[in-house]
Motif scaffolding. Sequence first.
Motif, PDB file in Angstrom:
ATOM      1  N   PHE A 145       1.877  16.320  -1.348  1.00  0.00           N
ATOM      2  CA  PHE A 145       1.047  15.368  -2.078  1.00  0.00           C
ATOM      3  C   PHE A 145       0.637  15.968  -3.416  1.00  0.00           C
ATOM      4  O   PHE A 145       0.460  17.183  -3.523  1.00  0.00           O
ATOM      5  N   VAL A 146       0.498  15.106  -4.412  1.00  0.00           N
ATOM      6  CA  VAL A 146       0.001  15.522  -5.723  1.00  0.00           C
ATOM      7  C   VAL A 146      -1.150  14.601  -6.115  1.00  0.00           C
ATOM      8  O   VAL A 146      -1.169  13.433  -5.735  1.00  0.00           O
ATOM      9  N   ARG A 147      -2.093  15.173  -6.860  1.00  0.00           N
ATOM     10  CA  ARG A 147      -3.208  14.362  -7.353  1.00  0.00           C
ATOM     11  C   ARG A 147      -3.066  14.230  -8.859  1.00  0.00           C
ATOM     12  O   ARG A 147      -2.955  15.220  -9.575  1.00  0.00           O
ATOM     13  N   GLU A 148      -3.055  12.989  -9.311  1.00  0.00           N
ATOM     14  CA  GLU A 148      -2.965  12.671 -10.737  1.00  0.00           C
ATOM     15  C   GLU A 148      -4.054  11.660 -11.066  1.00  0.00           C
ATOM     16  O   GLU A 148      -4.227  10.686 -10.331  1.00  0.00           O
ATOM     17  N   ASP A 149      -4.765  11.911 -12.146  1.00  0.00           N
ATOM     18  CA  ASP A 149      -5.847  11.016 -12.584  1.00  0.00           C
ATOM     19  C   ASP A 149      -6.820  10.706 -11.448  1.00  0.00           C
ATOM     20  O   ASP A 149      -7.275   9.568 -11.283  1.00  0.00           O
ATOM     21  N   GLY A 150      -7.118  11.727 -10.627  1.00  0.00           N
ATOM     22  CA  GLY A 150      -8.090  11.578  -9.554  1.00  0.00           C
ATOM     23  C   GLY A 150      -7.592  10.915  -8.292  1.00  0.00           C
ATOM     24  O   GLY A 150      -8.356  10.713  -7.351  1.00  0.00           O
ATOM     25  N   ARG A 151      -6.296  10.566  -8.231  1.00  0.00           N
ATOM     26  CA  ARG A 151      -5.723   9.896  -7.051  1.00  0.00           C
ATOM     27  C   ARG A 151      -4.635  10.754  -6.424  1.00  0.00           C
ATOM     28  O   ARG A 151      -3.809  11.320  -7.126  1.00  0.00           O
ATOM     29  N   TYR A 187       0.841  -1.207   0.000  1.00  0.00           N
ATOM     30  CA  TYR A 187       0.000   0.000   0.000  1.00  0.00           C
ATOM     31  C   TYR A 187       0.869   1.248   0.000  1.00  0.00           C
ATOM     32  O   TYR A 187       0.610   2.204  -0.741  1.00  0.00           O
ATOM     33  N   LEU A 188       1.899   1.255   0.831  1.00  0.00           N
ATOM     34  CA  LEU A 188       2.781   2.422   0.890  1.00  0.00           C
ATOM     35  C   LEU A 188       3.440   2.679  -0.462  1.00  0.00           C
ATOM     36  O   LEU A 188       3.475   3.820  -0.933  1.00  0.00           O
ATOM     37  N   LEU A 189       3.933   1.640  -1.088  1.00  0.00           N
ATOM     38  CA  LEU A 189       4.568   1.806  -2.398  1.00  0.00           C
ATOM     39  C   LEU A 189       3.562   2.263  -3.454  1.00  0.00           C
ATOM     40  O   LEU A 189       3.867   3.128  -4.274  1.00  0.00           O
ATOM     41  N   ALA A 190       2.353   1.731  -3.426  1.00  0.00           N
ATOM     42  CA  ALA A 190       1.334   2.085  -4.416  1.00  0.00           C
ATOM     43  C   ALA A 190       0.864   3.525  -4.276  1.00  0.00           C
ATOM     44  O   ALA A 190       0.425   4.131  -5.259  1.00  0.00           O
ATOM     45  N   THR A 191       0.961   4.100  -3.073  1.00  0.00           N
ATOM     46  CA  THR A 191       0.493   5.469  -2.852  1.00  0.00           C
ATOM     47  C   THR A 191       1.633   6.484  -2.846  1.00  0.00           C
ATOM     48  O   THR A 191       1.421   7.657  -2.574  1.00  0.00           O
ATOM     49  N   TRP A 192       2.827   6.033  -3.156  1.00  0.00           N
ATOM     50  CA  TRP A 192       4.012   6.886  -3.257  1.00  0.00           C
ATOM     51  C   TRP A 192       4.143   7.296  -4.716  1.00  0.00           C
ATOM     52  O   TRP A 192       4.050   6.457  -5.619  1.00  0.00           O
ATOM     53  N   HIS A 193       4.374   8.566  -4.978  1.00  0.00           N
ATOM     54  CA  HIS A 193       4.482   9.032  -6.368  1.00  0.00           C
ATOM     55  C   HIS A 193       5.647   8.323  -7.060  1.00  0.00           C
ATOM     56  O   HIS A 193       6.727   8.176  -6.478  1.00  0.00           O
ATOM     57  N   PRO A 194       5.456   7.875  -8.298  1.00  0.00           N
ATOM     58  CA  PRO A 194       6.505   7.128  -9.008  1.00  0.00           C
ATOM     59  C   PRO A 194       7.840   7.880  -9.119  1.00  0.00           C
ATOM     60  O   PRO A 194       8.889   7.243  -9.153  1.00  0.00           O
ATOM     61  N   ASP A 195       7.806   9.211  -9.144  1.00  0.00           N
ATOM     62  CA  ASP A 195       9.055   9.984  -9.269  1.00  0.00           C
ATOM     63  C   ASP A 195       9.928   9.911  -8.026  1.00  0.00           C
ATOM     64  O   ASP A 195      11.134  10.152  -8.107  1.00  0.00           O
TER      65      ASP A 195
END
Length: 126
Positions: A111-117, A49-57
């Motif tokens: 935090f950033v929101r991309e594609d609604g997430r 979950y932590l990895l999935a909610t961490w921005h890819p950059d």
Amino acid sequence: MKAGDPCPCGSGQTYGRCCAPLHEGAVPFSAEALMRSRYCAYVLKLENYLLATWHPDTRPSELDLAADGSKWLGLEVKKHLQSDDTHATVEFVARYRIAGKGHRLHETSRFVREDGRWYYRDGDWS
């Protein structure tokens, strides 16, 4: 953790009504909700979950929460500021213990929101 247990994020709600739905795939409605669910994920050692909610950059390639021996003790959200539709900051203090020694993490997270997430981008510690 059971659905009826108090949520570790300190929201005052049960885990089943607070962070569990996010851990199971629901989309957080705010950066603060994401930050609280991420804190809860540290408590529960939910690395995926932590990895999935961490921005890819800024996302690390892996986490090893079992190896760090931390025990998270509490969260206090100090401030949540959404500057526009896609950017927000959350200031918080999290208390934890490693090898019997207490620590305090005071962070302002971005935090950033991309594609609604919402995604955790990075943070400044003090």
